[in-house]
Every structure is written in structure tokens, then in C-alpha cells.
Design a protein around this motif. Structure first.
Motif, PDB file in Angstrom:
ATOM      1  N   MET A   1       0.869  -1.192   0.000  1.00 32.81           N
ATOM      2  CA  MET A   1       0.000   0.000   0.000  1.00 32.81           C
ATOM      3  C   MET A   1       0.901   1.236   0.000  1.00 32.81           C
ATOM      4  N   GLU A   2       0.906   1.972  -1.099  1.00 36.81           N
ATOM      5  CA  GLU A   2       1.907   3.035  -1.264  1.00 36.81           C
ATOM      6  C   GLU A   2       1.744   4.157  -0.244  1.00 36.81           C
ATOM      7  N   HIS A   3       0.510   4.633  -0.085  1.00 33.77           N
ATOM      8  CA  HIS A   3       0.255   5.741   0.854  1.00 33.77           C
ATOM      9  C   HIS A   3      -0.902   5.368   1.782  1.00 33.77           C
ATOM     10  N   PRO A   4      -0.608   4.733   2.893  1.00 33.43           N
ATOM     11  CA  PRO A   4      -1.683   4.291   3.787  1.00 33.43           C
ATOM     12  C   PRO A   4      -2.510   5.437   4.365  1.00 33.43           C
ATOM     13  N   PHE A   5      -1.887   6.594   4.581  1.00 35.00           N
ATOM     14  CA  PHE A   5      -2.616   7.699   5.198  1.00 35.00           C
ATOM     15  C   PHE A   5      -2.980   8.724   4.122  1.00 35.00           C
ATOM     16  N   VAL A   6      -4.257   9.027   4.010  1.00 34.97           N
ATOM     17  CA  VAL A   6      -4.674  10.063   3.058  1.00 34.97           C
ATOM     18  C   VAL A   6      -5.231  11.236   3.848  1.00 34.97           C
ATOM     19  N   TYR A   7      -4.721  12.405   3.509  1.00 35.08           N
ATOM     20  CA  TYR A   7      -4.978  13.603   4.309  1.00 35.08           C
ATOM     21  C   TYR A   7      -5.737  14.626   3.458  1.00 35.08           C
ATOM     22  N   GLU A   8      -6.861  15.080   3.971  1.00 37.72           N
ATOM     23  CA  GLU A   8      -7.672  16.055   3.227  1.00 37.72           C
ATOM     24  C   GLU A   8      -7.012  17.431   3.301  1.00 37.72           C
ATOM     25  N   PHE A   9      -6.528  17.862   2.154  1.00 39.57           N
ATOM     26  CA  PHE A   9      -5.827  19.158   2.157  1.00 39.57           C
ATOM     27  C   PHE A   9      -5.923  19.857   0.811  1.00 39.57           C
ATOM     28  N   THR A  10      -6.297  21.082   0.846  1.00 43.72           N
ATOM     29  CA  THR A  10      -6.096  21.994  -0.274  1.00 43.72           C
ATOM     30  C   THR A  10      -6.133  23.399   0.297  1.00 43.72           C
TER      31      THR A  10
END
Lengths: 283, 445
Positions: free
Chosen positions: B193-202
Motif C-alpha cells: 500500500m503506497e500511501h496508507p494515510f490520506v490527508y484532506e488538504f487543499t
């Protein structure tokens, strides 16, 4: 007869410019007390790291997109100037990206570039060209590239159509005569086509410079200036200062700076363009 | 001013007279149409929202109008990322707005500018709700000891994970601390799993700093002290530690990726490529909605990682505007009826808040709904209810400042630059503090 026209010009041009100049010398915000601050807004925005970053990004963007747009515009115009089946349909169809509002174009391309379920990644992954999805819009260099792609996609049609119009104004006899003289494709392009479209090339270049300097909609809808400040250009920065940070004084100062910078670039371009590039000199 | 009729116009009206009369009618019409004294015209309210489930909002309005036929409601909706500036422009330009959504992050600014008014100064019933509303939500709706709204919804920003992904990787329990988030993410990464943590950001998303605050709360921290001074300048502060965690997770461990919106993350989590995220809690309902999510049922709530497991709780609420007050007592009464119906108790229940909770999984602040069987049943479909209540009890509101909304517009790009690796976490923290202090000085002197 001229009075109503002058009044309209004054209303829609002079008043906003005057108002922007006035606001740029004041603290103008709904939450801070309004007051005169002289040139402080200019000092603050010009000295700030955000301005330097946005100015650098804008210049870099213009430096990449303007030549690209002009070169691609010439190539597409040359293609459309040839006779082939479907040419008429292609001419009409290629105007579609230009006819789309830039924000719509930005949103369409956003769905293409999205990381985990964007069309581009899905296509590349399905074709076995990538093992993992590429973060197009959240990697600084790729996000800048994405903005360039969308900008070119939206601006190329009009550029090409302008140049096509110039190409079609070149008398066919010149090419016939050159062919009789044994001139090849490259020589015909260099000695006939290029001089023939030179005035339009100048116009298209100026147009491309202005569009690059004022590019806002695509950034707004595609990347919101991000990731971080990677795609924040001066116009987007001005919008953020004015309407997100509610600092209308700083926003106005920035708008004045952008207007002056655009004017300076155009003046420089006009100065360096050889005499007679825009108008054929006649004896 | 009277109403123009054909009798007034008369059959001898010439062209010039007709134009003049028409112009007069045009001038008089708005006053007539909005006149509360008119027996024919209903009181019209202009209601402004961000565009979440607008069809349900409109349906709620229709139901309200059925039982309040003397009131008509005109709905205007705008995108969540542009809601702040939209409302500022509406208030400055005096675009008719009688009642609007608002949040604690903007209340201080709007109230200080005099754009929204305290409910308790106009309605006796306002303060009676204090005992019926969760404390963090009440705090979020309060400015200078006055309550300014009743909750549209109230929720928490929580830690969610893919339980199936963890189980498949041999991880027996969700992370309790941020160090464990790193460890488990690295383990998942080793498994592909390349990026286990996904962070809501813009940059433009208003809730970026709220999500950050929630993670800081998990560590037992705060962003500012009681005198509204930034606390993140202390390198040992939970805020500084959390920002370092985010930057290291992105740039050092490469376990974190960012996405621009909760809807994007919901889809991304459903690809199975990510295991952890921090979002508004109601997104767990979307993640576990079998009708729209391929991996529904795999997602679960965990207490916010950190020493205290606290999280950020907030209220989004209905505000009455100064423009409504300026229109007179009939409009004020109409707004009162409206807010009571939409957020208050109606015949012993809270119909609108309950509907949002049951149909959409939105959180609520109305305490009686915590034991409502319909709500419990609906929530049980997508969340471990006892754990959710445990997290709710650990939720708290954030300390506010008038300039918070404006400051966050500077903080978001800084955080983005730090996540890009263009500046260090320490530079980000220092520049964020400098901006905060400049704004504080501008307001407080």
C-alpha cells in the motif's frame, strides 16, 4: 456623440483603476479599521515571500507557455491549411476547448488528473504503463505541468485560428513561384510563410503573454494555487489577498503591480520587435 | 405608497404617462412585495447555505412553509470552499440575507463586524437550549457570552481506518498514538500500500486547520492560549509535534498523500489503496454506505490517536443577520420561527436535525437525540455507536479569534509548502506564528 462613449469608458475603466489606486494606499478590510497607509501595502506585498514566489511562478509559466503556444499554434495552423478529408470538421471541433469557460476546462481536467480515480491514471494503469498511481495535482512539478497542459489546451485553438487566417491571406502564387524555383518545404516556410504571418505572430505573442500573466480560472479550478504555493501565480495571489484574506488594500496594490508589469512586458516586446513587423512598409 | 391599478392608470393614459406610471410601479413593487403589512404578501426570508444536500434543505424548507404559510423562504447555495468570501461579500454589499449557515471559525469575525446578531438578545427561548445542546457545540455558537445560533448539525473530526486492510496485514488493533500510525503505515507500505494515510488538504478548504486542530487535540494540545497567543511556537507543544508528524509522514516516510476533498477521499479509500484518514465524522456514513461504496463495511472509527484521544467538536448553525433585524419585527419573528423549526424543539422532537442524522449521518448537538431509537438504529449501520459516543464525550471546541478565518488562509499554503518539502516544519510554524501575531496586533493593538 463621443460623450456617452467617453462616459462609459470612464465608468468601466477609469473609475475602477482610480478606485484600485485609492484602495491600494489604505487598509481596507471588513475587520480592521480603515485608514490611509501610503505605500505600505506596496512595500508589504513586494517584500513578502508570497509575492516573490508568485511572481517567479508567473514568469516561469509565461516563459514556458508563450513559446510553446506560438510554436504549436503555427504547426496546427499549417496542418489546418492543408487540404485533407475532415479538415472542416477538425477546424470547427478544435475550437471547442476555447469555447469552454476556463473554469469548466479546469474541472474537466481535474477529473482527468485526479490521483486515485482520475482518468489519466486509470488509463495508464490499465495499459500497464504505471505500477502505482501518479499524484499529478499534489506533486509540485507535476501540478505546474498540469496547469500548463490545460492552459495550452484552452488557448491553442484561438491562437491557431488567428495564424490560420494569416496563412490564408498569403497569395498562393508566391508558393507556386517558389516551387518553380526549386525551393523546398523548409525554404518556402522560412522565406514566404514566416514573413507572411509575422504581423499575426506578434499579435498572437502579445495575446499569449497577456493570457499567461492573467491566468486565474484554470489555477482556481484545477489546483487552487497548490500544492502549497506551487501553482500560485500573481492573479491568484491577488484574489487570495483580496477575497480570502479580505485585505482589499493589499489586493489592490497587487493588481496595480500586475497591471504595470504587464504594461512593461508589452512595451519591451513592442520595442524589441523589428520595425515593420506589424505593418508592411511600402515605398 | 398605494398600489397601482388599472383604475389609477385610466384609459386616457398616453405613452409618456404609461412609461412614467410603469417606472413608478417598478420602484414601488419591491417595497410592496416585501411589505410585512401587506395582507397579500408573505414575509420572505433569504436563506443562505453551503451546497451540501441542497435537495434535502429545500424539502425541509417546503415542510416549514407548509406549517408557516405566512413565511416564504428563498434559498441561495454556494460552494463550501468559497462560502466565507461569498458571505463577506454579501454582507458588505448588503445583498439580502436574513438567515444563514455559519460556523464557529467565522462567528467571531462576523459578529465583531456586526453582520450577525445574538439570538439571545431577540428570543427568550434561545438560552433555554443551553442544557439541551452538547457543550462543545454551545461554545462554538457563542461569542462574548452571547449565543448566536442553534445547530444545523454538530460533529467531530475523527480518525477512520480500513479494518479489513489492517486485518489482512496482520494488525490486530487500530493505532492508539501517532507513532503507531507511522508504524502501522510502514507495515502496510511494505505490503504494497503506497500511501496508507490520506490527508484532506487543499489551500482553499476551510476545514484544513480544523482537521489539524483535531489531531492536536488527540495529543491533548491546543492551538492558542486564553490570551489568544499561538502555542505552536514551543517545539514541544502538541501542535508543533503534530505538524512535524505530518511533514515527516509525507516527506520522510512517504506514507501520506493529500487529496483535495472529502468526496475524493471517500472514493480513494474505496479503491483499497489507503487505510487511514482524518475527516468529518459523517464521512464514515458515506464510506460504509453499500449503495455507493464498494468497500462498505470495512471502515471503522478509532479514537483520535494521541495521549488523551480528544478530538475537535464543532457546530454549524443558523445565524440571524443584522439585515434581518433592520427589516423589522415581523422578519425577526419569522427568522425566530425558522430557526426554531430547523434546529429547535418542535412538538417534543427535533425533526430537521433528526432527519439529517438518520438520512445523511450528520452529527447533532441536540442531546435528546442521543437516545433516539431511530438515530441509534441509523448510526449502527455505519459506526460502532458506543465508541462514537466515547469519542463524542472527548470532543471539545477550539478557542477562537476574530482573525482566525483570515489567518487560516495564510496557514494553509504554509502547511502545503511544508508538505511539499519547500520549507521545513519549523519554518512553517514560525511563519504561521508571525502572521498570527501581525493579525492579532492589527485587531487588538
Amino acid at each position: 456623440m463621443a460623450a456617452p462613449a467617453l462616459l462609459l469608458v470612464a465608468l468601466f475603466t477609469l473609475y475602477p483603476v482610480g478606485r484600485a489606486l485609492y484602495q491600494s494606499t489604505r487598509i481596507e478590510s471588513p475587520i480592521f479599521p480603515s485608514r490611509f497607509v501610503g505605500l505600505q501595502n506596496y512595500r508589504d506585498v513586494l517584500g513578502g515571500i508570497y509575492f516573490q514566489g508568485a511572481a517567479g511562478t508567473t514568469l516561469w509559466f509565461a516563459a514556458v507557455t508563450v513559446p510553446l503556444l506560438v510554436i504549436l499554434g503555427v504547426l496546427v495552423a499549417l496542418l489546418l491549411n492543408e487540404s485533407f478529408v475532415g479538415n472542416a470538421i477538425l477546424r470547427v471541433g478544435m475550437l471547442l476547448p476555447w469555447a469552454l469557460p476556463a473554469t469548466v476546462a479546469g474541472l474537466v481536467w481535474k477529473w482527468i488528473f485526479l490521483d486515485s480515480w482520475g482518468a489519466l491514471n486509470a488509463g495508464l494503469y490499465t495499459a500497464g504503463l504505471i505500477d502505482n498511481y501518479i499524484a499529478w495535482l499534489t506533486t509540485p512539478d507535476l501540478a505546474r505541468t498540469a496547469v500548463i497542459v490545460v492552459f495550452i489546451w484552452t488557448q491553442l485553438p484561438l491562437t491557431a485560428i488567428f495564424l490560420l487566417a494569416a496563412l490564408q491571406a498569403i497569395p498562393g502564387e508566391l508558393y507556386d513561384a517558389a516551387a518553380v524555383d526549386g525551393a523546398g518545404v523548409f525554404r518556402r516556410f522560412w522565406n514566404i510563410t514566416l514573413p507572411g504571418i509575422r504581423p499575426m505572430l506578434v499579435i498572437v505573442t502579445l495575446y499569449a503573454v497577456l493570457m499567461a500573466f492573467t491566468n486565474f480560472d484554470i489555477v482556481y479550478s484545477l489546483t487552487q494555487g497548490g500544492p502549497g504555493t506551487a501553482t500560485t501565480m500573481l492573479t491568484y495571489f491577488t484574489w487570495v489577498e483580496s477575497f480570502k484574506k479580505l485585505d482589499f488594500g493589499a489586493g489592490s496594490a497587487l493588481a496595480v503591480v500586475i497591471a504595470l508589469a504587464s504594461l512593461a512586458v508589452i512595451l519591451v516586446l513592442v520595442r524589441v520587435i523589428p520595425k515593420g513587423a506589424l505593418v508592411e512598409e511600402r515605398a | 405608497m398605494g398600489v397601482l391599478t388599472s383604475k389609477h392608470l385610466g384609459h386616457r393614459l398616453n405613452r409618456r404617462g404609461f412609461v412614467g406610471a410603469a417606472a413608478g410601479a417598478a420602484v414601488a413593487a419591491p417595497a410592496f412585495l416585501r411589505s410585512p403589512q401587506s395582507a397579500l404578501a408573505a414575509t420572505q426570508l433569504d436563506f443562505t447555505v453551503w451546497n451540501y444536500a441542497v435537495d434535502i434543505v429545500q424539502d425541509n424548507i417546503n415542510r416549514f412553509q407548509e406549517i408557516n404559510p405566512e413565511i416564504t423562504v428563498q434559498l441561495s447555495d454556494f460552494g463550501w470552499p468559497i462560502f466565507h468570501e461569498t458571505m463577506v461579500n454579501r454582507f458588505i454589499s448588503k445583498t439580502p440575507t436574513d438567515v444563514s449557515y455559519n460556523g464557529g471559525n467565522w462567528l467571531n469575525e462576523f459578529a465583531a463586524a456586526g453582520w450577525v446578531v445574538p439570538l439571545d438578545e431577540y428570543f427568550d427561548w434561545a438560552n433555554t437550549y443551553q442544557d439541551k445542546v452538547l457543550p462543545f457545540a454551545w461554545q462554538d455558537m457563542t461569542f462574548n457570552d452571547n449565543v448566536y445560533g442553534l445547530p444545523y448539525y454538530a460533529d467531530t473530526i475523527t480518525f477512520m481506518y480500513n479494518a479489513q486492510a489492517l486485518e489482512d496485514a496482520g494488525i490486530s488493533a487500530p493505532p492508539q498514538t501517532w507513532e503507531e500510525v507511522t508504524e502501522q503505515s510502514l507495515q502496510l507500505k511494505e505490503g504494497g500500500m503506497e500511501h496508507p494515510f490520506v490527508y484532506e488538504f487543499t489551500n482553499t478548504l476551510p476545514n484544513v486547520s480544523e482537521a489539524f486542530a483535531s489531531m492536536v487535540f488527540g495529543r491533548g494540545g491546543e492551538l492558542i492560549d486564553e490570551e489568544r497567543n499561538p502555542l505552536w511556537t514551543d517545539p514541544e507543544s502538541p501542535a508543533a509535534q503534530q505538524l512535524h508528524w505530518l511533514v515527516e509522514a509525507k516527506n520522510e516516510h512517504d506514507i501520506l498523500t493529500v487529496m483535495d476533498h472529502e468526496t475524493t477521499i471517500t472514493k480513494a479509500m474505496n479503491t483499497g489503496q489507503h487505510a487511514f484518514t482524518v475527516m468529518f465524522n459523517y464521512n464514515l456514513a458515506a464510506l460504509n454506505n453499500a449503495a455507493t461504496s464498494p468497500l462498505a463495511g470495512q471502515f471503522a472509527l478509532a479514537l483520535m490517536p494521541g495521549e488523551t484521544h480528544e478530538c475537535y467538536g464543532f457546530a454549524k448553525f443558523y445565524n440571524m443577520t443584522q439585515m434581518a433585524v433592520d427589516r423589522g419585527p415581523e422578519v425577526i419573528d419569522a427568522v425566530g420561527n425558522f430557526i426554531q423549526y430547523f434546529a429547535g424543539e418542535v412538538d417534543g422532537s427535533y425533526p430537521v436535525a433528526k432527519r439529517w442524522a438518520v438520512e445523511q449521518g450528520l452529527g447533532f448537538a441536540q442531546i435528546p437525540l442521543l437516545d433516539d431509537p431511530d438515530v441509534i438504529e441509523a448510526y449502527s449501520a455505519w459506526v460502532d455507536v458506543p465508541l462514537w459516543r466515547e469519542q463524542l464525550e472527548l470532543a471539545r471546541a477550539r478557542r477562537q479569534a476574530i482573525w482566525y478565518g483570515i489567518w487560516s488562509e495564510s496557514f494553509h499554503p504554509l502547511l502545503g509548502q511544508a508538505l511539499n518539502g519547500e520549507i521545513t516544519a519549523d519554518e512553517c510554524l514560525q511563519q504561521a506564528a508571525d502572521t498570527w501575531n501581525e493579525l492579532k496586533a492589527s485587531v487588538e493593538g
